[in-house]
Design a protein around this motif. Sequence first.
Motif: not given
Length: 535
Positions: A180-181, A263-267, A283-285, A531-532
Amino acid sequence: MTNTAAVDVCVYGGTAAGCVAAMAAHQEGASVVLVEPGRWLGGMLSSGIKPLQDCPLPAAVGGLTGEVILGFGNEPRSVLRAFHEWIESADIEVVFERRVRSVSSEGNRITAIRLETSRPDKWGVPLPASESVPDIAIKSSVFIDASYEGDLMALAGVPYRTGREPQDAFGEEVAGVRPVTNWTPIDPYMIAGDTTSGLLPLLHPDHGLPVGAGDDYTQAYNFRFYVTTDPARRVEFTAPDDYSADGFELVRRYVEHLGSDLEALRGVFPGWLNSGEYNYQRASLITNAPLGTSRAYQDGNWDTRSRLWRHHIDYLRGLHHFLSTDPSVPEEFRAEMSRYGLDAAVFPDTEGWPPQLYVRVARRLEGRYTLAHADVLNQNDHSDSIGLALFGVDVYPVRRIPHRDSETGRLGVATEGDMFIGGHMGTGRPYPIPYRAITPQQSDCGNLLVPVCLSATHIAYAATRMEPVFCVLAESAAVAAVQSLRERTDVQGIDMRKFRARLAERGQVLDFSDPEPAGRTDPESPGRPDQESAG
């Protein structure tokens, strides 16, 4: 076109690869018809992906792809226009808004395909099968299935694969279910702590298969969409008719977990800004696409696919509405989200929605040779190479599941299936795609070539599935189709020496000798290729 048309080569699917195949067959002297279920040519290259975006080494791309396609620009409207003008310049007949309904065969050869109506709606959603009606038939000597779904192949009875193979099927260490990630300490149940209350929406039950086991899941699809705050271009994200904030309770809990990290919310939304358009933020759930739905799309009928296509749209609409209005979302972020709308200047025909859902993988031919991870790693040589591929194994998440952390014992939520092995340059050296990987077994079909849904494992397809590669393989497929006509033989029986010589004359790159290829050339690529990915 009359009720029954007859041509030398029928190309099914107006993807970028389908356009290249049609042009190459025309250039080789064949009569051609191109069948496109929608109203637009170019597939994903007209729907957000840039021609050079997934091409880290242009020197490895030859033929029409290198000469023409890579020069179509980066703006979707101009790319779309370029594809239409290119096909029109050769006076190639295109049948729009029709898709294959049935296939007629004699022996090991397809004799004709019957089409049905398939007009998409105002947002580009394909017509459901239940609303389609039979239409014209096309007779052809050779067929090329250049669609993302492989429907012509499937209706012809040619064997194919879907889902993920287990590790031992092709000796692929990274195959099958993966660790899992994005594990996050969020309670996955409707009533926190109550396992009998059922899982939250946007979660799938864990099937419990071990790492390395095969299953019927495949990687996520999404739209490569554009947003704007410019009132002159902005089309509002309206909420779906059946919107309920309860359907986004998992998002609420994730937003609470992220706190004020904008920034995480924008993901979560809009996602990852790639090259002007937004892509899935792996990288975002939670991000801008539903997970698990591609599982049903890959081998589904058009009732199922139409429903899932619309589900991707409604998921985005609902997610945007939740993040713009729900009091659980930080006020600053709500205000930012409410200013966003779809950019109708990019996709004016469909009110800002890209006309093509990014179907990263669906069916895969069971051909005369199956590409596996060893091929991607350049561990096999192929004397029948018809073009090169170069990219890492690029798999977006396939599932979002409840998961108990093995170290802490805490229950949470995680994604599974995500991997990006080797970065944009893969192993750093292009690998050959054999002709056998785009041709069925001769006993299965002798006049069909499949350059998009080619014969590959889930892992190998994840590295090979880039638009420039599809285009290269499609040109080679078209040359083979015309040669089989002239030699009066099945596509499996053509003179390979003559075939490869003709490909070389057309500028196809069949092998690559540079031991140190240059780095990625796309200046708009992300800065962390480990990562991307662009795909």
